[in-house]
Design a protein around this motif. Structure first.
Motif, short mmCIF file in Angstrom:
data_model
loop_
_atom_site.label_atom_id
_atom_site.label_comp_id
_atom_site.label_asym_id
_atom_site.label_seq_id
_atom_site.Cartn_x
_atom_site.Cartn_y
_atom_site.Cartn_z
N ASN A 259 49.31 -63.00 162.01
CA ASN A 259 50.47 -63.65 162.64
C ASN A 259 51.69 -63.64 161.73
OD1 ASN A 259 48.95 -64.20 164.83
ND2 ASN A 259 48.48 -66.32 164.24
N GLU A 260 51.43 -63.65 160.43
CA GLU A 260 52.55 -63.65 159.49
C GLU A 260 52.93 -62.23 159.07
OE1 GLU A 260 52.35 -66.64 156.45
OE2 GLU A 260 51.63 -68.16 157.84
N GLY A 261 52.38 -61.25 159.78
CA GLY A 261 52.78 -59.85 159.56
C GLY A 261 52.09 -59.18 158.40
N ILE A 262 50.96 -59.73 157.96
CA ILE A 262 50.26 -59.13 156.82
C ILE A 262 48.97 -58.46 157.31
CG2 ILE A 262 49.08 -59.61 154.63
CD1 ILE A 262 51.01 -61.98 154.26
N VAL A 263 48.89 -57.15 157.14
CA VAL A 263 47.66 -56.43 157.48
C VAL A 263 46.80 -56.42 156.22
CG1 VAL A 263 46.68 -54.24 158.27
CG2 VAL A 263 48.92 -55.00 159.11
N TYR A 264 45.67 -57.09 156.28
CA TYR A 264 44.87 -57.25 155.06
C TYR A 264 43.78 -56.19 154.98
CZ TYR A 264 43.00 -59.56 151.01
OH TYR A 264 42.61 -59.83 149.73
N LYS A 265 43.91 -55.29 154.02
CA LYS A 265 42.88 -54.26 153.81
C LYS A 265 42.36 -54.38 152.40
CE LYS A 265 44.62 -50.80 156.99
NZ LYS A 265 44.54 -49.39 157.30
N GLY A 266 41.09 -54.67 152.28
CA GLY A 266 40.52 -54.81 150.95
C GLY A 266 39.48 -55.92 150.96
N ILE A 267 39.23 -56.45 149.77
CA ILE A 267 38.27 -57.56 149.65
C ILE A 267 39.06 -58.87 149.62
CG2 ILE A 267 36.56 -58.66 148.12
CD1 ILE A 267 35.56 -55.99 149.26
N LEU A 268 38.62 -59.82 150.41
CA LEU A 268 39.17 -61.17 150.31
C LEU A 268 38.05 -62.08 149.80
CD1 LEU A 268 41.58 -63.13 150.79
CD2 LEU A 268 40.59 -63.60 153.03
N TYR A 269 38.36 -62.81 148.75
CA TYR A 269 37.38 -63.67 148.11
C TYR A 269 37.85 -65.10 148.31
CZ TYR A 269 35.42 -65.82 143.75
OH TYR A 269 34.82 -66.60 142.81
N ALA A 270 37.04 -65.89 148.97
CA ALA A 270 37.40 -67.30 149.14
C ALA A 270 36.55 -68.14 148.20
CB ALA A 270 37.17 -67.72 150.59
#
Ligand code: AMP
Ligand code: GLY
Length: 437
Positions: A259-270
């Motif tokens: 929604n904020e215009g960020i296409v996330y490609k990769g690893i996301l670590y929470a």
């Protein structure tokens, strides 16, 4: 296929191991790498924050795929630059990397999207920050907003300690620019959990779960470090809790990013804190965790190159991400003094364990099938066929087994046998009874 891995730690060595294990026909490069990595990949003498240098190298060498290990190049926008030049790269763009490079950005992002995180205030000066901590119950959590190699978080137990930490950050400027803004948040109790997913911008797939031992000393005492060990899977993650993490954290975060215009490609670590039924976000990393990745990747059954490609190409839905059902442990052998001051340059003697890291196309490091030991190099350098300590975290010894205790015994036997001056390691990695507070 030419693959460039950026970074110089145990995480990058484990990624390189997985690429070799994939059986693909690859020519591997690593910038800047380390002593052990130099046995498996061509070392490229370009620092990981020299984005133009890395770009020029990749263009002239016609690199087919670049994999970014650490956060610094991502926060400097390496993914945007490579993509702009038509190069394939695994890792999110600069805007998405703010999730790691600015704790203030992340707290605001979480708040405006109603995703649970500890209450906080941010400050740009000592006086207002000090006035605030005087009004708060302790312990409290003081964080440098910018990147600080996992060392930017303090948990003072009283106002005197708070004052000292604020003085170090604002007046002594121990984190430089990274400490210009400070986030002060409420202290949360519970147990911690690292949850990593791979995303292609459309869908996501969870990696195997893991747990990081962040504190310097046994029993989770002492300063925060980059991580002194890890295990995978996480011992307290039920299917029910995992479902909640997906529904309450991962999916809302990915859709808020979209929604904020960020296409996330990769690893996301929470980085999460679990407190009863509540799940709080402590932090995000926009990359593989180190040393969690070492425990996770020795359990990977799928082709890691396919994972990178499917995230880049937006075809993750068709990719089958599988891990074995063994228990993996990773122990960090460090230089005494880390995460503070330490000495380096000492020769490492591997003894009978030397054989474990000479893996190439037909020898994947676990020569003794019974023990399944993997030795990844972190802070080492190689001179004239000898290895020397060259960092705070020196080596990662990993093992896996159906039984966690056996895997832990294997790594501790190796940890005792491998010698270098000022060697230090925790004695309780893989012993889970002490973890849940
Ligand atoms: P972070 O880099 O934000 O994940 O913080 C590093 C470590 O500090 C975490 O892994 C926790 O152990 C601890 N920590 C951070 N924030 C909090 C909090 N709000 N309450 C309790 N512990 C925290
Ligand atoms: N082990 C925590 C991190 O990679 O930031």
């Amino acid at each position: 296929m030419k693959i460039l891995v950026i970074g110089s730690g145990g995480r990058e060595h484990a990624i390189i191991y997985s690429i070799l294990k994939s059986g693909r026909d690859v020519v591997l490069y690593c910038a800047p790498g380390n002593g052990g990595i130099s046995d498996n990949a061509k070392i490229v003498n370009i620092k990981y924050d020299d984005i133009d240098g890395l770009l020029n190298f990749s263009l002239s060498e016609k690199i087919d795929l670049t994999v970014v290990g650490p956060e610094v190049p991502l926060s400097l926008g390496i993914a945007d630059k490579f993509l702009h030049s038509g190069l394939k790269i695994f890792g999110p763009g600069k805007k998405a990397a703010l999730l790691e490079s600015s704790k203030q950005f992340t707290k605001e992002f979480l708040k405006r999207n109603n995703i649970k995180t500890a209450d906080y205030r941010s400050f740009n000066d000592f006086e207002n920050a000090y006035a605030y901590v005087q009004s708060k119950l302790h312990p409290i959590v003081i964080k440098a907003s910018g990147l600080a190699a996992g060392k930017g978080v303090f948990i003072p137990q009283n106002i005197i300690e708070s004052k000292d930490y604020l003085d170090l950050i604002f007046n002594k400027k121990i984190f430089g620019e990274s400490g210009e803004t400070v986030v002060i948040e409420d202290y949360l109790e519970g147990f911690e959990l690292s949850y990593m997913i791979a995303s292609d911008g459309k869908t996501y797939k969870p990696l195997a779960t893991s747990m990081d031992y962040k504190k310097a000393y046994d029993g989770d005492k002492g300063e925060n470090t980059g991580g002194m060990g890890s295990i995978s899977p996480h011992p307290f993650l039920s299917a029910d809790l995992e479902e909640k993490i997906k529904k309450n954290i991962i999916e809302p975060v990915l859709s808020a990013l979209k929604n904020e215009g960020i296409v996330y490609k990769g690893i996301l670590y929470a980085g999460l804190m679990i407190k009863g039924d509540d799940i709080y976000v402590l932090e995000f990393n926009v990359r593989f965790g180190d040393p969690e990745t070492q425990s996770i990747l020795i359990r990977l059954k799928s082709d890691i190159v396919g994972l990178f490609e499917s995230c880049i190409n937006g075809t993750l839905d068709d990719y089958n991400l599988e891990f074995d059902d063994e228990q993996a442990v990773c122990l960090v052998l460090s230089s005494a003094g880390y995460p503070g001051k330490y000495e380096k340059g000492f020769e490492i003697s591997f003894g009978e364990y030397e054989k474990y890291f000479h893996y190439g196309a037909d020898n994947l490091g676990y020569m003794d099938k019974d023990k399944d030991i993997y030795i990844f190099h972190a802070g080492t350098k190689k001179i004239d066929d000898k290895y020397f300590t060259d960092g705070g975290r020196v080596l990662n010894i990993c093992s896996k087994n159906k039984d966690l205790k056996t895997a832990a015994d294997n790594i501790y036997n190796a940890a005792g046998a491998i010698q270098f001056k000022n060697k230090y390691y925790r004695q309780d990695i893989g012993i889970i009874s002490i973890i849940k507070s």
